[in-house]
Write an enzyme that holds these catalytic residues in place. Structure first.
Site, PDB file in Angstrom:
ATOM      1  N   HIS A  92       0.829  -1.208   0.000  1.00 39.69           N
ATOM      2  CA  HIS A  92       0.000   0.000   0.000  1.00 39.69           C
ATOM      3  C   HIS A  92       0.861   1.253   0.000  1.00 39.69           C
ATOM      4  CE1 HIS A  92       1.056  -0.500   4.225  1.00 39.69           C
ATOM      5  NE2 HIS A  92       0.723   0.762   4.418  1.00 39.69           N
ATOM      6  N   ASP A  94       0.454   5.062   1.910  1.00 34.21           N
ATOM      7  CA  ASP A  94      -0.355   5.524   3.043  1.00 34.21           C
ATOM      8  C   ASP A  94      -1.422   6.518   2.626  1.00 34.21           C
ATOM      9  OD1 ASP A  94       0.786   3.916   4.980  1.00 34.21           O
ATOM     10  OD2 ASP A  94       2.435   5.309   5.318  1.00 34.21           O
ATOM     11  N   HIS A 242       4.655   0.192   0.160  1.00 38.06           N
ATOM     12  CA  HIS A 242       5.385  -0.536   1.195  1.00 38.06           C
ATOM     13  C   HIS A 242       4.477  -1.568   1.838  1.00 38.06           C
ATOM     14  CE1 HIS A 242       3.394   2.770   3.313  1.00 38.06           C
ATOM     15  NE2 HIS A 242       3.389   1.986   4.387  1.00 38.06           N
TER      16      HIS A 242
HETATM   17  C1  SIN Z   1       2.962   1.094   7.696  1.00 33.31           C
HETATM   18  O1  SIN Z   1       2.377   0.497   6.811  1.00 33.31           O
HETATM   19  O2  SIN Z   1       2.895   2.339   7.773  1.00 33.31           O
HETATM   20  C2  SIN Z   1       3.775   0.335   8.708  1.00 33.31           C
HETATM   21  C3  SIN Z   1       4.883  -0.460   8.140  1.00 33.31           C
HETATM   22  C4  SIN Z   1       5.547  -1.341   9.160  1.00 33.31           C
HETATM   23  O3  SIN Z   1       5.071  -1.477  10.304  1.00 33.31           O
HETATM   24  O4  SIN Z   1       6.566  -1.952   8.812  1.00 33.31           O
END
Ligand code: SIN
Length: 267
Positions: A92, A94, A242
């Site tokens: 995703h 953010d 990410h």
């Molecule tokens: C997130 O998706 O903002 C968190 C990523 C993570 O906890 O590694």
């Protein structure tokens, strides 16, 4: 993609160092500053040099600072079934369910497990540029509906109160966005929030989104961050995706503090 820097104390602002960090972020998309020791307020203040921190209610906040959210191995779906929830476990970017998604996210590794719990990133400029010219011509100009609770969701997200849901109605964003600072084009995808491509039948939309996600997450576009305690990792949501990994030992904790800074409507 991605660079790690040591020997900087984010508690001590310095304009020249800050300028170098911004340049490193634009060049590398993911920037890690190692060895930090930051209270929630100091973390928020350090990140405020990159943009205006914004509050989001979907994650718990630290008692000391409302703009610092918590991502923890102890997260539960408090308003839903109360079960453990892994925030961010599918690919995703953010905030794409918002009309003006955040530009940058900063995650600070307060407690990190002895192994596992990495965060993976993909370079969405590179994924776009590697598409065949005819695919780029087909998708340039298409728009996608994003929702907090999408029917294509691959990772459960927490239930939210009705008034909060009303404050985040669906958003329609370009499938290919132009970064407002670098001027480069990037794929803009979110496996967990995209609902449908505007103007395409459901099956055609699903096939296109699935194919673009499969392409974008190919290993050649990826960087995998193995956390050290005290890392501050900053990434640009306008040109990356990410995902979190909950593959660490069950009896170990993972605690991250998170700040996001304001962005503008994608174009
Ligand atoms: C997130 O998706 O903002 C968190 C990523 C993570 O906890 O590694």
């Amino acid at each position: 993609m991605a660079v790690a820097i040591s020997g900087i104390d984010l508690n001590r602002p310095d304009p020249a160092t800050h300028g170098a960090l911004v340049d490193a972020l634009h060049e590398n998309l993911v920037l890690c500053v190692r060895g930090q020791s930051l209270t929630p307020v100091a973390f928020r203040d350090a990140m405020a040099r990159f943009g205006t921190p914004v509050q989001r209610k979907q994650l718990a906040a630290t008692p000391e600072c409302a703009e610092v959210n918590i991502i923890s191995s102890e997260d539960r779906d408090e308003l839903g079934d109360g079960k453990k929830l892994v925030n961010g476990a599918s690919w995703h970017t953010d905030d794409s369910f918002m009309r003006e998604p955040c530009s940058l996210t900063m995650l600070y590794g307060v407690i990190v497990p002895s192994r596992g719990g990495d965060t993976q990133f993909v370079n969405m400029y590179a994924a776009y540029e590697a598409l065949p010219a005819e695919t780029r011509a087909r998708i340039d100009g298409l728009k996608v509906i994003h929702r907090y609770q999408s029917s294509r969701q691959t990772n459960r997200v927490s239930q939210r109160p009705a008034e909060e849901m009303a404050a985040m109605p669906e958003a329609t964003h370009p499938l290919v966005r132009t970064h407002p600072e670098t001027g480069r084009k990037a794929l803009y995808l979110n496996a967990n929030r995209m609902e449908q491509v505007v103007g395409l039948e459901r099956a055609e939309s699903d096939a296109l989104l699935d194919a673009l996600i499969a392409h974008a997450i190919e290993p050649r576009f990826q960087y995998r961050h193995a956390w050290q305690r005290g890392d501050v990792v900053i990434w640009d949501n306008r040109c990356t995706m990410h995902k979190a990994n909950a593959d660490y030992p069950e009896d170990e904790r993972r605690l991250m503090h998170r700040v996001i800074v304001a962005g503008t409507a994608p174009v």
